[in-house]
Design a protein around this motif. Structure first.
Motif, PDB file in Angstrom:
ATOM      1  N   UNK A   1      76.761  15.481   8.012  1.00  0.00           N
ATOM      2  CA  UNK A   1      76.406  13.852   8.230  1.00  0.00           C
ATOM      3  C   UNK A   1      76.631  13.226   6.858  1.00  0.00           C
ATOM      4  N   UNK A   2      76.582  13.956   5.701  1.00  0.00           N
ATOM      5  CA  UNK A   2      76.805  13.112   4.485  1.00  0.00           C
ATOM      6  C   UNK A   2      78.374  12.998   3.912  1.00  0.00           C
ATOM      7  N   UNK A   3      79.206  13.693   4.914  1.00  0.00           N
ATOM      8  CA  UNK A   3      80.485  13.171   4.430  1.00  0.00           C
ATOM      9  C   UNK A   3      81.088  12.177   4.116  1.00  0.00           C
ATOM     10  N   UNK A   4      80.668  11.007   4.543  1.00  0.00           N
ATOM     11  CA  UNK A   4      80.992   9.483   4.239  1.00  0.00           C
ATOM     12  C   UNK A   4      79.696   8.718   3.726  1.00  0.00           C
TER      13      UNK A   4
ATOM     14  N   UNK B   1      77.710   9.682  -4.790  1.00  0.00           N
ATOM     15  CA  UNK B   1      79.142   9.896  -5.015  1.00  0.00           C
ATOM     16  C   UNK B   1      79.835  10.384  -3.786  1.00  0.00           C
ATOM     17  N   UNK B   2      79.683   9.666  -2.781  1.00  0.00           N
ATOM     18  CA  UNK B   2      80.357  10.038  -1.467  1.00  0.00           C
ATOM     19  C   UNK B   2      81.512   9.109  -1.113  1.00  0.00           C
ATOM     20  N   UNK B   3      82.536   9.303  -0.700  1.00  0.00           N
ATOM     21  CA  UNK B   3      83.507   8.411  -0.288  1.00  0.00           C
ATOM     22  C   UNK B   3      82.987   7.432   0.489  1.00  0.00           C
TER      23      UNK B   3
ATOM     24  N   UNK C   1      86.367   5.577  -3.751  1.00  0.00           N
ATOM     25  CA  UNK C   1      85.265   6.223  -4.389  1.00  0.00           C
ATOM     26  C   UNK C   1      84.588   5.544  -5.761  1.00  0.00           C
ATOM     27  N   UNK C   2      83.431   5.519  -6.146  1.00  0.00           N
ATOM     28  CA  UNK C   2      82.886   5.058  -7.246  1.00  0.00           C
ATOM     29  C   UNK C   2      83.141   5.850  -8.648  1.00  0.00           C
TER      30      UNK C   2
END
Length: 322
Positions: free
Chosen positions: A49-52, A63-65, A93-94
């Motif tokens: 669930x944290x891929x994006x 730092x997620x895309x 990305x930041x």
């Protein structure tokens, strides 16, 4: 005094000013983020669930895309002006993270911190800054001059400056990116008494100090990354800071050194080395474990094959007043 101490505070570049503005906007929007260890960060990000990213904490904390529409256009514009937005198609990305401590936001390097000039902020930063604040609260004499050795984000220096507003506070580091972020974070916190200075330990600044604080790299890092590598045993840099403090603490001055060590067969080699380093000096010192078991994943590697655990410690030392 040296050039570093007498020079006028350098003006922020346009990109730095934009980075300050980005931090101010995030703070005004109620952004908060507590930075975890790299291992925890990686574990949390591996969840499907944290891929994006879905919002600012995902972008600037985890730092997620992300892509268009996740952040307000005004924030994206400021990121571009600050030079901290990487675009690759619709995957953005930041290049930086923002972390919370003591009511402030601190900019530092994005995850993962693999680059040589990465500027790290994490659990040890919180611990070190807390220890510095506690030392200040316990002091009877005012602090006139202080220095944060290996300042990184400047979190320690800013913590001191907020509690000792009349003091001259130097934030020294050999990493230009660290000095840049320390300058940005100083402006973001509105603290004008912190002066970032390029210095290898205290070789680039003159005079004695009423307070020396440091959270140096203390890991054995086969990759030799400057922000992480403390030497072949992990504590060589900590010993060098002890030696500098032994020479440069003013009467009544205090050192707060936050470090770490691999414990070998129940013995603490850093404590033994510190005792040898301080033998014969007039410094009164104490040493305690803050956490007896950290960075356990490192025990799987060859660098810590000899250790049964890794502990983080605080060493405090005080020179008697005249």
């Amino acid at each position: 005094m040296t050039v570093e101490q007498t020079a006028t505070r350098p003006e922020l570049t346009a990109a730095d000013t934009a980075l300050v503005e980005l931090g101010r906007r995030l703070k005004a929007d109620g952004y908060r983020f507590t930075t975890v260890t790299p291992a925890t960060h990686a574990r949390v990000n591996r969840r499907p669930a944290n891929a994006r990213a879905r919002g600012p904490r995902d972008v600037f904390g985890w730092s997620r895309p992300f892509g268009p529409g996740v952040l307000p256009d005004s924030i994206v514009t400021v990121m571009d002006e600050a030079g901290v937005l990487d675009r690759s198609g619709d995957e953005w990305r930041s290049r930086v993270r923002f972390s919370s401590y003591d009511g402030e936001l601190f900019v530092h390097s994005a995850f993962p911190t693999d680059d040589e000039n990465s500027v790290f902020f994490g659990p040890d930063t919180y611990r070190m800054a807390d220890a510095a604040a506690a030392c200040l609260a316990a002091r009877e004499q005012p602090v006139r001059r202080a220095v944060d050795i290996g300042c990184g984000t400047g979190a320690g220096a800013i913590t001191v400056a907020k509690r000792a507003p009349e003091a001259e506070v130097l934030a020294v580091d050999i990493n230009p990116m660290a000095l840049r972020y320390a300058g940005v974070n100083t402006a973001l916190a509105g603290v004008r008494t912190v002066q970032p200075c390029h210095s290898d330990l205290l070789s680039g600044v003159d005079g004695d100090f009423d307070l020396i604080i440091s959270n140096p790299p203390f890991m054995i890092d086969p990759a030799g990354r400057a922000y992480r590598d403390g030497g072949s045993h992990g504590y060589e840099l900590s010993l060098a800071i002890l030696g500098a403090a032994r020479e440069r603490l003013a009467p009544g001055g205090s050192l707060v050194l936050f470090s770490g060590t691999g414990i070998v067969d129940g013995d603490d080699p850093l404590r033994a080395a510190a005792a040898e380093c301080l033998a014969g000096s007039d410094l009164r010192w104490s040493y305690r474990e803050v956490d007896p078991d950290v960075y356990g994943e490192e025990l799987d590697g060859t660098a810590y094959a000899h250790a049964e655990r890794i502990a983080v410690v605080v060493l405090t030392a005080t020179r008697p007043a005249r």
